[in-house]
Design an enzyme around this catalytic site. Structure first.
Site, short mmCIF file in Angstrom:
data_model
loop_
_atom_site.label_atom_id
_atom_site.label_comp_id
_atom_site.label_asym_id
_atom_site.label_seq_id
_atom_site.Cartn_x
_atom_site.Cartn_y
_atom_site.Cartn_z
N GLU A 159 0.79 -1.24 0.00
CA GLU A 159 0.00 0.00 0.00
C GLU A 159 0.82 1.29 0.00
O GLU A 159 0.62 2.16 0.84
CB GLU A 159 -0.96 -0.01 1.20
N GLU A 264 -6.02 -10.89 -1.35
CA GLU A 264 -6.84 -10.70 -0.14
C GLU A 264 -8.32 -10.70 -0.52
O GLU A 264 -9.10 -9.84 -0.08
CB GLU A 264 -6.46 -9.38 0.56
#
Ligand code: GLA
Length: 380
Positions: A159, A264
């Protein structure tokens, strides 16, 4: 007649047990998709330690790759400067090895779940670039080095980008500068030259953020950094990403000559609070009744919507299966899904293939059937 009563009753019970059991529950995701991609789940502590016996059993039966939900994040594995905590990580690796699974490490560099001391000196002032690089290298060497040859792939950086594709202003970026990502990859490669290295992020299906990720990956490639794959987190809902967005994303990353992992995966069925989208974990919204409509279970028509949505996503993944090396669900059953507490605490979400009792949902069948449908389409 009378004396046949008991045996025939038993036969009836056995018969109905066999036929009422969900036949597709006998399908195993890892078998179903074995010629296409690895299929995995993120494990929490209770599953790693097999205290959640039911969850651990589902993992053993269904998946051939695992990721650790939390136990390898910096705050967990290296909570204090001189203290590493490898107990859970060792168990995680032992569990995966015993069951012949592809082990993923998550994550080496992130702005969340990283203790503040990492970025500060003893007086609480920001450390220098050199000092932070030294800490980063030592951390990566110790953690990656310990599981060298065992953990086969690492989310090196998680991220690093904003929604508009610009670089997120994290302490890593502010203190080290833009080469912090390349450095992290280089340190990971040095610690285990055979490990696959990944850049992992959410909402890369949105074009501006995807542009940023593509530019980042090209830059790493130009610098000779061995990046094997991009991780698309895949925190989806019933409408995002669209099929077109998903396809464009897979196509464009594949064109960079790297692999793709869906890292995910989940599909939230709950309404988003106003002003929320994506998976920015620092956000939290107030609970309102209308944001929690399925607390007593998911109605049939929503089960069907979720199943159709998974079918739609898997149809796209299958179309690009040559570019996708792995699909990992974030958690095993709805019960422990992080989406019960994000972005609103205390809701009842139903984002996975297994329900709160560990039973496969219609979405499970839809995923299994997506392969047969794909094969049929390929034949025509
Ligand atoms: C991000 C991280 C994961 C996890 C989820 C929430 O996606 O990459 O490690 O923290 O948020 O569980």
């Amino acid at each position: 007649m009378k004396k046949f009563k008991l045996p025939s009753l038993i036969i009836v019970i056995l018969w109905s047990a066999v036929f009422s059991a969900d036949l597709s529950a006998q399908a195993k995701l890892k078998e179903t998709f074995k010629d296409y991609f690895l299929i995995g789940a993120a494990l929490n502590r209770a599953q790693i330690f097999e205290k959640d016996a039911r969850g651990a059993k589902i993992v053993r039966e269904q998946f051939n790759t695992i990721s650790p939900e939390n136990i390898l994040k910096w705050a967990e594995v290296h909570p204090q400067p001189e203290r590493y905590n490898f107990e859970a990580a060792d168990r995680y690796v032992a569990f995966g090895e015993k069951n012949g699974m592809f082990l993923v490490g998550h994550t080496l560099v992130w702005h969340n779940q990283t203790p503040q001391w990492v970025f500060e000196d003893k007086k609480g002032n920001p450390v220098s670039r050199e000092e932070l690089l030294k800490r980063l290298r030592a951390h990566i060497n110790t953690v990656v080095g310990r599981y060298k040859g065992k953990i086969k792939g690492w989310d090196v950086v998680n991220e690093a980008l904003n929604d508009d594709g610009s670089w997120r202003q994290t302490p890593w970026l502010k203190i080290i500068g833009e080469d912090y990502i390349a450095k992290a990859f280089a340190y990971a490669h040095e610690a285990d030259p055979s490990a696959e290295l990944y850049y992992n992020d959410y909402s890369l299906e949105n074009e501006p953020k995807r542009r940023g990720a593509i530019a980042l990956i090209k830059k790493l490639q130009a610098a000779g950094i061995p990046i094997k794959a991009v991780g698309l987190q895949g925190h989806n809902n019933l409408t995002f990403p669209t099929v077109e967005q998903q396809e464009a994303t897979l196509r464009e990353f594949a064109a960079l000559g790297i692999k793709i992992a869906i890292t995910e995966l989940d599909v939230s069925v709950l309404p988003d609070p106003e002003g929320f989208s994506g998976a920015e974990v620092s956000l939290s919204f107030e609970m309102k009744e209308r944001l929690n409509p399925y607390k007593n279970g998911l109605p049939d028509e929503m089960q069907k919507k979720l199943a159709d949505r998974y079918a739609e996503l898997f149809a796209v993944y299958l179309k690009y299966h040559q570019d996708i090396e792995r699909i990992t669900f974030w958690n095993v059953t709805d019960k422990e899904s992080w989406l019960n507490n994000f972005p609103v605490r205390g809701r009842t979400n139903h984002p996975l293939l297994f329900d709160r009792q560990g039973k496969p949902k219609p979405a499970f069948n839809a995923v299994v059937e997506s392969l047969e449908n794909f094969r049929q389409r390929s034949r025509n």
